[in-house]
Design a protein around this motif. Structure first.
Motif, PDB file in Angstrom:
ATOM      1  N   LEU A  36      23.450  24.972  41.692  1.00  0.00           N
ATOM      2  CA  LEU A  36      22.423  24.230  41.346  1.00  0.00           C
ATOM      3  C   LEU A  36      22.111  24.365  39.715  1.00  0.00           C
ATOM      4  O   LEU A  36      22.586  25.299  39.127  1.00  0.00           O
ATOM      5  CB  LEU A  36      21.245  24.566  42.287  1.00  0.00           C
ATOM      6  N   ALA A  37      21.813  23.373  39.341  1.00  0.00           N
ATOM      7  CA  ALA A  37      21.310  23.232  37.665  1.00  0.00           C
ATOM      8  C   ALA A  37      20.182  24.443  37.622  1.00  0.00           C
ATOM      9  O   ALA A  37      19.267  24.445  38.313  1.00  0.00           O
ATOM     10  CB  ALA A  37      20.649  21.868  37.557  1.00  0.00           C
ATOM     11  N   GLY A  38      20.622  25.381  36.657  1.00  0.00           N
ATOM     12  CA  GLY A  38      19.652  26.314  36.513  1.00  0.00           C
ATOM     13  C   GLY A  38      20.022  27.669  37.234  1.00  0.00           C
ATOM     14  O   GLY A  38      19.249  28.750  37.070  1.00  0.00           O
ATOM     15  N   SER A  39      21.172  27.535  37.932  1.00  0.00           N
ATOM     16  CA  SER A  39      21.356  28.802  38.880  1.00  0.00           C
ATOM     17  C   SER A  39      22.354  29.923  38.074  1.00  0.00           C
ATOM     18  O   SER A  39      23.505  29.435  37.566  1.00  0.00           O
ATOM     19  CB  SER A  39      22.098  28.073  40.273  1.00  0.00           C
ATOM     20  N   PRO A  40      21.948  31.133  38.178  1.00  0.00           N
ATOM     21  CA  PRO A  40      22.959  32.133  37.815  1.00  0.00           C
ATOM     22  C   PRO A  40      24.233  32.054  38.849  1.00  0.00           C
ATOM     23  O   PRO A  40      23.852  31.761  39.865  1.00  0.00           O
ATOM     24  CB  PRO A  40      22.173  33.481  37.580  1.00  0.00           C
ATOM     25  N   GLU A  41      25.311  32.516  38.441  1.00  0.00           N
ATOM     26  CA  GLU A  41      26.349  32.757  39.509  1.00  0.00           C
ATOM     27  C   GLU A  41      27.171  33.949  38.970  1.00  0.00           C
ATOM     28  O   GLU A  41      27.597  34.260  37.902  1.00  0.00           O
ATOM     29  CB  GLU A  41      27.159  31.530  39.153  1.00  0.00           C
ATOM     30  N   LEU A  42      27.577  34.680  40.057  1.00  0.00           N
ATOM     31  CA  LEU A  42      28.515  35.642  39.896  1.00  0.00           C
ATOM     32  C   LEU A  42      29.897  35.249  40.410  1.00  0.00           C
ATOM     33  O   LEU A  42      30.229  34.666  41.429  1.00  0.00           O
ATOM     34  CB  LEU A  42      28.289  36.978  41.162  1.00  0.00           C
ATOM     35  N   ILE A  43      30.735  35.334  39.335  1.00  0.00           N
ATOM     36  CA  ILE A  43      32.117  34.736  39.612  1.00  0.00           C
ATOM     37  C   ILE A  43      33.061  36.072  39.825  1.00  0.00           C
ATOM     38  O   ILE A  43      32.850  36.867  39.164  1.00  0.00           O
ATOM     39  CB  ILE A  43      32.531  33.978  38.373  1.00  0.00           C
ATOM     40  N   ARG A  44      33.651  35.867  40.885  1.00  0.00           N
ATOM     41  CA  ARG A  44      34.483  37.284  41.499  1.00  0.00           C
ATOM     42  C   ARG A  44      35.969  36.432  41.471  1.00  0.00           C
ATOM     43  O   ARG A  44      36.296  35.437  42.197  1.00  0.00           O
ATOM     44  CB  ARG A  44      34.140  37.662  42.465  1.00  0.00           C
ATOM     45  N   VAL A  45      37.142  37.131  40.898  1.00  0.00           N
ATOM     46  CA  VAL A  45      38.470  36.852  40.889  1.00  0.00           C
ATOM     47  C   VAL A  45      39.155  37.978  41.191  1.00  0.00           C
ATOM     48  O   VAL A  45      39.325  38.896  40.852  1.00  0.00           O
ATOM     49  CB  VAL A  45      39.062  36.454  39.512  1.00  0.00           C
ATOM     50  N   GLU A  46      40.031  37.838  42.532  1.00  0.00           N
ATOM     51  CA  GLU A  46      40.622  38.816  43.106  1.00  0.00           C
ATOM     52  C   GLU A  46      42.063  38.884  42.443  1.00  0.00           C
ATOM     53  O   GLU A  46      43.060  38.097  42.811  1.00  0.00           O
ATOM     54  CB  GLU A  46      40.964  38.365  44.714  1.00  0.00           C
ATOM     55  N   ALA A  47      42.316  39.662  41.617  1.00  0.00           N
ATOM     56  CA  ALA A  47      43.301  39.834  40.811  1.00  0.00           C
ATOM     57  C   ALA A  47      43.291  41.423  40.212  1.00  0.00           C
ATOM     58  O   ALA A  47      43.257  41.461  38.793  1.00  0.00           O
ATOM     59  CB  ALA A  47      43.267  38.671  39.624  1.00  0.00           C
ATOM     60  N   HIS A  48      43.384  42.255  41.111  1.00  0.00           N
ATOM     61  CA  HIS A  48      43.329  43.516  40.719  1.00  0.00           C
ATOM     62  C   HIS A  48      44.589  44.149  39.869  1.00  0.00           C
ATOM     63  O   HIS A  48      44.443  45.112  39.289  1.00  0.00           O
ATOM     64  CB  HIS A  48      43.224  44.602  41.744  1.00  0.00           C
ATOM     65  N   ARG A  49      45.695  43.378  39.906  1.00  0.00           N
ATOM     66  CA  ARG A  49      46.897  43.750  39.037  1.00  0.00           C
ATOM     67  C   ARG A  49      47.074  43.170  37.700  1.00  0.00           C
ATOM     68  O   ARG A  49      47.713  43.392  36.877  1.00  0.00           O
ATOM     69  CB  ARG A  49      48.197  43.459  39.738  1.00  0.00           C
ATOM     70  N   ALA A  50      45.958  42.135  37.377  1.00  0.00           N
ATOM     71  CA  ALA A  50      46.084  41.376  36.179  1.00  0.00           C
ATOM     72  C   ALA A  50      45.454  42.424  35.150  1.00  0.00           C
ATOM     73  O   ALA A  50      44.717  43.434  35.106  1.00  0.00           O
ATOM     74  CB  ALA A  50      44.806  40.361  36.225  1.00  0.00           C
ATOM     75  N   ALA A  51      46.059  42.179  33.790  1.00  0.00           N
ATOM     76  CA  ALA A  51      45.794  43.009  32.761  1.00  0.00           C
ATOM     77  C   ALA A  51      44.682  42.189  31.895  1.00  0.00           C
ATOM     78  O   ALA A  51      43.912  42.856  31.256  1.00  0.00           O
ATOM     79  CB  ALA A  51      47.006  42.837  31.826  1.00  0.00           C
ATOM     80  N   GLU A  52      44.313  40.909  32.153  1.00  0.00           N
ATOM     81  CA  GLU A  52      43.374  40.212  31.530  1.00  0.00           C
ATOM     82  C   GLU A  52      43.043  38.909  32.240  1.00  0.00           C
ATOM     83  O   GLU A  52      43.743  38.376  33.059  1.00  0.00           O
ATOM     84  CB  GLU A  52      43.491  39.765  30.026  1.00  0.00           C
ATOM     85  N   VAL A  53      41.655  38.381  32.317  1.00  0.00           N
ATOM     86  CA  VAL A  53      41.245  37.360  32.948  1.00  0.00           C
ATOM     87  C   VAL A  53      40.412  36.717  32.050  1.00  0.00           C
ATOM     88  O   VAL A  53      39.350  37.062  31.398  1.00  0.00           O
ATOM     89  CB  VAL A  53      40.519  37.534  34.379  1.00  0.00           C
ATOM     90  N   ASP A  54      40.647  35.145  31.623  1.00  0.00           N
ATOM     91  CA  ASP A  54      39.871  34.527  30.640  1.00  0.00           C
ATOM     92  C   ASP A  54      39.344  33.262  31.565  1.00  0.00           C
ATOM     93  O   ASP A  54      39.761  32.870  32.638  1.00  0.00           O
ATOM     94  CB  ASP A  54      40.901  33.967  29.484  1.00  0.00           C
ATOM     95  N   GLY A  55      38.064  32.625  30.977  1.00  0.00           N
ATOM     96  CA  GLY A  55      37.544  31.772  31.584  1.00  0.00           C
ATOM     97  C   GLY A  55      36.642  31.003  30.867  1.00  0.00           C
ATOM     98  O   GLY A  55      36.246  31.328  29.638  1.00  0.00           O
ATOM     99  N   GLU A  56      36.385  29.620  31.280  1.00  0.00           N
ATOM    100  CA  GLU A  56      35.520  28.847  30.544  1.00  0.00           C
ATOM    101  C   GLU A  56      34.872  27.908  31.485  1.00  0.00           C
ATOM    102  O   GLU A  56      35.601  27.470  32.401  1.00  0.00           O
ATOM    103  CB  GLU A  56      36.450  28.092  29.335  1.00  0.00           C
ATOM    104  N   TRP A  57      33.709  27.503  31.283  1.00  0.00           N
ATOM    105  CA  TRP A  57      32.951  26.656  32.292  1.00  0.00           C
ATOM    106  C   TRP A  57      31.809  26.034  31.259  1.00  0.00           C
ATOM    107  O   TRP A  57      30.972  26.546  30.663  1.00  0.00           O
ATOM    108  CB  TRP A  57      32.185  27.434  33.250  1.00  0.00           C
TER     109      TRP A  57
END
Length: 292
Positions: A36-57
């Motif tokens: 929803l507009a105004g909603s906080p969000e917990l974003i979880r990415v299942e990638a335990h072998r990753a060295a880095e995770v980047d994001g943009e929203w």
């Protein structure tokens, strides 16, 4: 025999492709799932072998860090209360230690949150400030831009956020307000019915980046929780912390009051992430135990 082998190979390839698509779809999870507009969000990415995770929203950089369990990467972000509703793209890129990248971007539908409207009466100077007040307001806008312009490079918060006061909250976040019949605004925080002198506490750990009297906010304390996440306590009667001080969850920041633009004693508490104002009530209800 050959045709059967080819058929089996094709069928196997199709199953593998379907499994891969299913895996990618399940690798990214948003909580709450309905955005929803105004909603906080917990974003979880299942990638335990990753060295880095980047994001943009929605034009905001998402800063990921490893979850407590070590099996995923997580980020705490959200959607501004005034964000346009409709489709958006959550951009996520996973990088391996060898430099290989995977794109896990996916569409996210932002739904409207229906907020009410109300009319309030305040001192005329808070609706039509004089020349001296205008200069002060402009200086404070520049100060706040500087305060929110930088943030700790790592998340300082841990586990769930707690309410800043032991008083009853109102559903005032997102309310469209008219002051003295002239000035319309969106209420970007949560009000608690706290009598003057009620202790106000840090909702989580962080660093005090502002502790000063402001024109509209009154006595105000801002805590940087890292990675662009801030909480703001306004209208205090007294401030008990200083800028640069590292505070822990539950530490007293000051006492509630009625300073600044108010109609009576209360605590206005706001949550800001990367310039977006999020619903504090929703943040307080989030289960963040597994995140950090």
């Amino acid at each position: 025999m050959v045709s059967m082998s080819v058929g089996a190979f094709v069928a196997g390839a199709l199953c593998a492709a379907a499994a891969g698509a299913q895996m990618q779809a399940s690798e990214v999870a948003l909580t709450p799932a309905i955005v929803l507009a105004g909603s906080p969000e917990l974003i979880r990415v299942e990638a335990h072998r990753a060295a880095e995770v980047d994001g943009e929203w929605l034009g905001r950089k998402i800063e990921f860090f490893r979850a407590r369990d070590g099996h995923a990467w997580v980020a705490l972000g959200g959607v501004d209360v005034e964000a346009p509703v409709g489709s958006s793209i959550l951009h996520i890129t996973v990088k391996s230690a060898s430099g290989e990248t995977r794109d896990l971007s996916e569409p996210v539908e932002i739904r409207a949150a229906h907020y009410r409207t109300e009319t309030l009466n305040v001192e005329p100077k808070f609706v039509e400030p004089g020349p001296d007040e205008v200069k002060r307001i402009e200086a404070e806008v520049a100060l706040k831009d500087k305060v929110f312009g930088t943030s700790l490079a790592e998340a300082a918060w841990s586990r769930d956020f707690i309410a800043p006061v032991g008083a009853r909250p109102t559903d005032s976040f997102g309310v469209r307000r008219t002051f003295n019949g002239k000035l319309a605004s969106v209420h970007k925080g949560m009000d608690f019915r706290a009598a003057s002198g009620t202790p106000v506490h840090a909702a989580n750990s962080g660093v005090v980046v502002l502790a000063a009297p402001l024109y509209y906010e009154g006595n105000c304390v801002v805590i940087d929780h890292g990675l662009g996440l801030f909480t703001i306590s306004m209208h205090l009667s007294r401030i008990d912390v200083h800028e640069g001080e590292r505070v822990v969850k539950g530490q007293r920041l000051g006492l509630s009051g009625a300073t600044g633009r108010v109609t009576g004693p209360h605590l206005h508490w706001a949550v800001r992430w990367q310039g977006a104002y999020l619903d504090p009530a929703k943040l307080l209800k989030m289960d963040l135990e597994s995140a950090r």
